[in-house]
Design a protein around this motif. Structure first.
Motif, mmCIF file in Angstrom:
data_model
loop_
_atom_site.group_PDB
_atom_site.id
_atom_site.type_symbol
_atom_site.label_atom_id
_atom_site.label_comp_id
_atom_site.label_asym_id
_atom_site.label_seq_id
_atom_site.Cartn_x
_atom_site.Cartn_y
_atom_site.Cartn_z
ATOM 1 N N THR A 189 -4.575 6.468 0.200
ATOM 2 C CA THR A 189 -3.736 5.276 0.116
ATOM 3 C C THR A 189 -4.214 4.519 -1.114
ATOM 4 O O THR A 189 -5.380 4.631 -1.512
ATOM 5 C CB THR A 189 -3.858 4.377 1.358
ATOM 6 O OG1 THR A 189 -5.200 3.948 1.503
ATOM 7 C CG2 THR A 189 -3.386 5.102 2.607
ATOM 8 N N THR A 246 -7.814 9.092 2.949
ATOM 9 C CA THR A 246 -7.456 9.023 4.370
ATOM 10 C C THR A 246 -7.633 10.364 5.071
ATOM 11 O O THR A 246 -7.963 10.395 6.251
ATOM 12 C CB THR A 246 -6.002 8.538 4.544
ATOM 13 O OG1 THR A 246 -5.132 9.382 3.800
ATOM 14 C CG2 THR A 246 -5.863 7.094 4.073
ATOM 15 N N GLN A 265 0.860 -1.186 0.000
ATOM 16 C CA GLN A 265 0.000 0.000 0.000
ATOM 17 C C GLN A 265 0.896 1.237 0.000
ATOM 18 O O GLN A 265 1.890 1.297 0.725
ATOM 19 C CB GLN A 265 -0.896 -0.015 1.229
ATOM 20 C CG GLN A 265 -2.036 0.950 1.140
ATOM 21 C CD GLN A 265 -3.044 0.715 2.246
ATOM 22 O OE1 GLN A 265 -2.668 0.531 3.386
ATOM 23 N NE2 GLN A 265 -4.304 0.707 1.886
ATOM 24 N N LYS A 266 0.548 2.208 -0.826
ATOM 25 C CA LYS A 266 1.323 3.443 -0.945
ATOM 26 C C LYS A 266 0.436 4.628 -0.611
ATOM 27 O O LYS A 266 -0.777 4.498 -0.522
ATOM 28 C CB LYS A 266 1.895 3.563 -2.358
ATOM 29 C CG LYS A 266 2.850 2.442 -2.694
ATOM 30 C CD LYS A 266 3.552 2.685 -3.995
ATOM 31 C CE LYS A 266 4.580 1.585 -4.224
ATOM 32 N NZ LYS A 266 5.437 1.886 -5.364
ATOM 33 N N THR A 267 1.055 5.786 -0.460
ATOM 34 C CA THR A 267 0.303 7.006 -0.137
ATOM 35 C C THR A 267 0.584 8.071 -1.182
ATOM 36 O O THR A 267 1.625 8.058 -1.850
ATOM 37 C CB THR A 267 0.677 7.541 1.257
ATOM 38 O OG1 THR A 267 2.080 7.803 1.285
ATOM 39 C CG2 THR A 267 0.315 6.552 2.351
#
Length: 132
Positions: free
Chosen positions: A95, A116, A49-51
């Motif tokens: 995310t 988020t 998972q990335k942001t």
């Protein structure tokens, strides 16, 4: 080759009812949740998972772009890959996971996008709200 030559299960129109513009079918390069193969879905689910931050998103067009936190390159995001009740707005923190885009799989798009943090000072709309 025209649409009349290709059986199309998705179109309820017969070839005679189609407008001339609809008779030539070009496959869409956009991979949506519905058209994604199970192997691509598994590949995306296995990715970390990335942001990032929403750079822009258009509900009417059904897509937008995310700027990842670790890169200046923008990622494409399709409306079908956005989770939650709010339409993403520029500045929202999200995310996501990356999914390769066929046929070469050299580029990726954002999938499983979750907002988020909503961008401060921006009025957010829900998906069911009328366009305005």
């Amino acid at each position: 080759m025209s649409a009349a030559d290709i059986p199309n299960k998705k179109s309820p129109l017969s070839p005679n009812q189609m407008s001339p513009k609809m008779r030539f079918l070009i496959p869409s390069p956009i991979v949506t949740r519905r058209t994604r193969t199970s192997s691509l879905s598994r590949s995306a689910a296995d990715n970390p998972q990335k942001t990032g931050v929403i750079a822009e998103f258009c509900k009417k067009r059904g897509h937008g772009f995310i700027t990842p936190d670790e890169s200046p390159d923008r990622l494409f995001v399709h409306v079908s890959d956005v989770e939650g009740e709010y339409v993403p707005m520029a500045g929202d923190h999200v995310t996501y996971k990356e999914c390769p885009i066929p046929p070469k799989r050299s580029k990726v798009q954002a999938v499983e996008v979750i907002i988020t943090h909503l961008a401060p000072g921006t009025k957010h709309h829900r998906w069911e709200d009328p366009d305005g």
